[in-house]
Design a protein around this motif. Structure first.
Motif, PDB file in Angstrom:
ATOM      1  N   LEU A 143      49.440  12.317  21.703  1.00  0.00           N
ATOM      2  CA  LEU A 143      50.168  13.420  22.067  1.00  0.00           C
ATOM      3  C   LEU A 143      49.793  14.556  21.641  1.00  0.00           C
ATOM      4  CD1 LEU A 143      53.649  11.417  22.616  1.00  0.00           C
ATOM      5  CD2 LEU A 143      51.824  11.874  24.392  1.00  0.00           C
ATOM      6  N   GLY A 144      49.041  14.592  20.549  1.00  0.00           N
ATOM      7  CA  GLY A 144      48.752  15.956  20.003  1.00  0.00           C
ATOM      8  C   GLY A 144      47.113  16.326  20.550  1.00  0.00           C
ATOM      9  N   SER A 145      46.898  15.765  21.275  1.00  0.00           N
ATOM     10  CA  SER A 145      45.234  15.764  22.026  1.00  0.00           C
ATOM     11  C   SER A 145      45.380  16.666  23.033  1.00  0.00           C
ATOM     12  CB  SER A 145      44.739  14.584  22.274  1.00  0.00           C
ATOM     13  OG  SER A 145      43.588  14.993  23.252  1.00  0.00           O
ATOM     14  N   GLY A 146      44.144  17.573  23.395  1.00  0.00           N
ATOM     15  CA  GLY A 146      44.323  18.630  24.508  1.00  0.00           C
ATOM     16  C   GLY A 146      44.317  17.971  25.820  1.00  0.00           C
ATOM     17  N   THR A 147      44.050  16.361  25.915  1.00  0.00           N
ATOM     18  CA  THR A 147      43.902  15.477  26.985  1.00  0.00           C
ATOM     19  C   THR A 147      45.366  15.586  27.677  1.00  0.00           C
ATOM     20  OG1 THR A 147      44.497  13.615  25.694  1.00  0.00           O
ATOM     21  CG2 THR A 147      42.237  14.086  26.256  1.00  0.00           C
ATOM     22  N   TYR A 148      46.536  15.661  26.786  1.00  0.00           N
ATOM     23  CA  TYR A 148      47.738  15.663  27.079  1.00  0.00           C
ATOM     24  C   TYR A 148      48.276  16.918  28.343  1.00  0.00           C
ATOM     25  CZ  TYR A 148      52.877  15.209  26.891  1.00  0.00           C
ATOM     26  OH  TYR A 148      54.326  14.988  27.096  1.00  0.00           O
ATOM     27  N   PRO A 149      48.173  17.990  27.702  1.00  0.00           N
ATOM     28  CA  PRO A 149      48.612  18.989  28.575  1.00  0.00           C
ATOM     29  C   PRO A 149      47.498  19.297  29.930  1.00  0.00           C
ATOM     30  CG  PRO A 149      47.678  19.971  26.381  1.00  0.00           C
ATOM     31  CD  PRO A 149      47.757  18.511  26.200  1.00  0.00           C
ATOM     32  N   PHE A 150      46.632  18.840  29.708  1.00  0.00           N
ATOM     33  CA  PHE A 150      45.574  18.736  30.766  1.00  0.00           C
ATOM     34  C   PHE A 150      46.005  17.847  31.897  1.00  0.00           C
ATOM     35  CE2 PHE A 150      42.185  16.871  33.562  1.00  0.00           C
ATOM     36  CZ  PHE A 150      41.589  18.087  33.822  1.00  0.00           C
ATOM     37  N   ALA A 151      46.348  16.641  31.614  1.00  0.00           N
ATOM     38  CA  ALA A 151      47.137  15.703  32.491  1.00  0.00           C
ATOM     39  C   ALA A 151      48.427  16.143  32.882  1.00  0.00           C
ATOM     40  CB  ALA A 151      47.284  14.258  31.793  1.00  0.00           C
ATOM     41  N   ARG A 152      49.059  16.974  32.162  1.00  0.00           N
ATOM     42  CA  ARG A 152      50.356  17.168  32.621  1.00  0.00           C
ATOM     43  C   ARG A 152      50.218  18.228  33.605  1.00  0.00           C
ATOM     44  NH1 ARG A 152      55.281  16.814  29.565  1.00  0.00           N
ATOM     45  NH2 ARG A 152      55.977  18.771  30.463  1.00  0.00           N
ATOM     46  N   LEU A 153      49.241  19.228  33.661  1.00  0.00           N
ATOM     47  CA  LEU A 153      48.806  20.270  34.425  1.00  0.00           C
ATOM     48  C   LEU A 153      48.394  19.609  35.869  1.00  0.00           C
ATOM     49  CD1 LEU A 153      48.067  22.862  35.697  1.00  0.00           C
ATOM     50  CD2 LEU A 153      46.051  22.758  34.582  1.00  0.00           C
ATOM     51  N   LEU A 154      47.809  18.372  35.612  1.00  0.00           N
ATOM     52  CA  LEU A 154      47.072  17.808  37.007  1.00  0.00           C
ATOM     53  C   LEU A 154      48.496  17.238  37.828  1.00  0.00           C
ATOM     54  CD1 LEU A 154      44.650  16.483  38.382  1.00  0.00           C
ATOM     55  CD2 LEU A 154      45.029  14.476  37.153  1.00  0.00           C
ATOM     56  N   ILE A 155      49.348  16.628  36.834  1.00  0.00           N
ATOM     57  CA  ILE A 155      50.479  15.918  37.481  1.00  0.00           C
ATOM     58  C   ILE A 155      51.507  17.096  38.182  1.00  0.00           C
ATOM     59  CG2 ILE A 155      52.891  14.898  37.056  1.00  0.00           C
ATOM     60  CD1 ILE A 155      50.118  12.959  36.969  1.00  0.00           C
ATOM     61  N   SER A 156      51.726  18.240  37.772  1.00  0.00           N
ATOM     62  CA  SER A 156      52.444  19.332  37.966  1.00  0.00           C
ATOM     63  C   SER A 156      51.815  20.014  39.362  1.00  0.00           C
ATOM     64  CB  SER A 156      52.852  20.252  36.843  1.00  0.00           C
ATOM     65  OG  SER A 156      51.847  20.968  36.457  1.00  0.00           O
ATOM     66  N   SER A 157      50.367  19.906  39.546  1.00  0.00           N
ATOM     67  CA  SER A 157      49.764  20.639  40.415  1.00  0.00           C
ATOM     68  C   SER A 157      49.956  19.674  41.528  1.00  0.00           C
ATOM     69  CB  SER A 157      48.359  20.629  40.112  1.00  0.00           C
ATOM     70  OG  SER A 157      47.623  19.540  40.378  1.00  0.00           O
ATOM     71  N   ALA A 158      50.538  18.513  41.807  1.00  0.00           N
ATOM     72  CA  ALA A 158      50.686  17.537  42.736  1.00  0.00           C
ATOM     73  C   ALA A 158      52.067  17.606  43.140  1.00  0.00           C
ATOM     74  CB  ALA A 158      50.212  16.400  42.421  1.00  0.00           C
ATOM     75  N   GLY A 159      53.126  18.659  42.462  1.00  0.00           N
ATOM     76  CA  GLY A 159      54.494  18.652  42.881  1.00  0.00           C
ATOM     77  C   GLY A 159      55.398  17.629  42.280  1.00  0.00           C
ATOM     78  N   LEU A 160      54.608  17.150  40.977  1.00  0.00           N
ATOM     79  CA  LEU A 160      55.432  16.022  40.424  1.00  0.00           C
ATOM     80  C   LEU A 160      55.880  16.670  39.037  1.00  0.00           C
ATOM     81  CD1 LEU A 160      53.016  13.008  40.918  1.00  0.00           C
ATOM     82  CD2 LEU A 160      54.965  13.441  42.194  1.00  0.00           C
ATOM     83  N   ASP A 161      56.941  15.891  38.421  1.00  0.00           N
ATOM     84  CA  ASP A 161      57.488  16.607  37.280  1.00  0.00           C
ATOM     85  C   ASP A 161      56.818  15.569  36.066  1.00  0.00           C
ATOM     86  OD1 ASP A 161      59.079  16.793  34.843  1.00  0.00           O
ATOM     87  OD2 ASP A 161      60.773  17.226  35.972  1.00  0.00           O
ATOM     88  N   PRO A 162      55.949  16.084  35.230  1.00  0.00           N
ATOM     89  CA  PRO A 162      55.241  15.387  34.129  1.00  0.00           C
ATOM     90  C   PRO A 162      56.349  14.705  33.176  1.00  0.00           C
ATOM     91  CG  PRO A 162      55.096  17.776  33.808  1.00  0.00           C
ATOM     92  CD  PRO A 162      55.779  17.554  35.272  1.00  0.00           C
TER      93      PRO A 162
END
Length: 358
Positions: A143-162
């Protein structure tokens, strides 16, 4: 409400920043510490690791660099902020979050101009679009990796709540991440380019869950404390120039680069397969990273330049995701003032450099 991964650790560090500040005049600092935020130092990281040891581009620049591989971006920021380390390769979200917490880090070289992160699913998965991830569990190395905020962005871009529409699970890197997918503990995995290439080399087949929202994001940045850059610009130039030179070298001599990397990081060499098979796998990892680092139009387009357009897109994405809230603190988050000097080297001379022992 989302709580930042960095949490109180950075808040404490901000109080201690005065311990590493001062009014020293600009000068080169030759003994420095450089951090990469993964302990899985694959051939894809050769430009930041093995090639800096042999043939030693940082040494050629007059530096004595202590290379430190640690898991996760949070401890990297902690060490930079406290002055324990001088440079780090980090995801943009890590820099932005640190600045929002008052840690005066600044990017001065773009190592990878396009995002190294992606969310993948097994090739046979029914998941095709980010919206299909609703209700699913997404694995991240940590959860400290940069992969986490990236995936959150992908989720929010689809109108979902990460925070509500998906679940998150830290699965580490390498075989344990693959095992989590195989066992169905996770249905998707957020990872970086070389990690994907390494897993594919072990026989896994993936499909990227794509979104236009992540197409223009910056990939990986070289950062330091702003005051350090002001006091030791020549050191920063030497560090970044060594990376640029190593990038050209690796592209020209991929197999020699890989075999050198195996000597210095023996754990990165696959335990099974013939030499030809292992080289093929490692070249896949190396090329996955180099494809995102090299611009064929160099030197017209210099190594390391951070464009205002890509910076703004990256900041906008972080605000949309909720990674950061304070846009004003992002002002001055990067500088291109050293780029011209960083790119002042002779490509032909770089390609003539030999590995020690050859």
């Amino acid at each position: 409400m989302r709580t930042s991964t960095f949490g109180g650790a950075l808040a404490i560090i901000v109080v201690c920043l005065s311990c590493v500040t001062g009014s020293a005049q600009a000068q080169i600092k030759r003994d420095v510490t450089f951090i990469v935020t993964t302990t899985e130092v694959t051939p894809g990281h050769a430009t930041l690791s093995s090639l800096q040891q042999n043939p030693g581009f940082w040494k050629r620049e007059g530096l004595n660099v202590h290379f430190l591989a640690i898991e996760g971006s949070t401890p990297a920021v902690q060490q930079l902020a406290s002055g324990t380390a001088d440079f780090a390769s980090v995801a943009p979200a890590v820099l932005l979050t640190a600045r929002e917490h008052g840690v005066p880090l600044q990017a001065f070289y773009c190592i990878v101009k396009k995002s190294i992160f992606r969310v993948v699913v097994p090739a046979g998965s029914p998941i095709q679009h980010p919206t299909d991830l609703k209700g699913k569990t997404i694995g991240v190395p940590s959860l400290g990796s940069g992969t986490y905020p990236f995936a959150r962005l992908l989720i929010s871009s689809a109108g979902l709540d990460p925070d509500k529409d998906v679940k998150w699970l830290a699965v580490g890197v390498g075989p344990q991440a693959a095992l989590a997918l195989d066992r169905g503990q996770i249905q998707a995995l957020s990872l970086w380019d070389t990690m994907q290439a390494a897993l594919e080399g072990r026989g896994m087949k993936f499909r990227i869950v794509a979104s236009p929202a992540v197409d223009n994001l910056i990939g990986q940045l070289l950062v330091a404390r702003k005051e350090f850059l002001e006091q030791h610009p020549e050191t920063a130039i030497a560090i970044a120039r060594g990376i640029a030179e190593a990038t050209i070298y690796a592209a020209a001599y991929p197999e020699a680069t890989i075999q050198n990397h195996w000597k210095l990081f023996p754990q990165s060499e696959a335990q099974k397969g013939t030499l030809a098979e292992k080289l093929q796998d490692a070249k896949r990892q190396l090329n996955a990273r180099l494809d995102l680092m090299i611009d064929d139009d160099w030197p017209r387009i210099p190594f390391g330049e951070i464009t205002p357009t890509n910076w703004s897109a990256t900041v906008d994405a972080a605000i949309k995701d909720g990674t950061i809230k304070n846009r004003e603190r992002m002002d001055g988050g990067y500088t291109n003032r050293l780029i011209k000097q960083i790119n002042e080297f002779d490509k032909a001379e770089v390609l003539q450099v030999k590995f020690s022992g050859d």
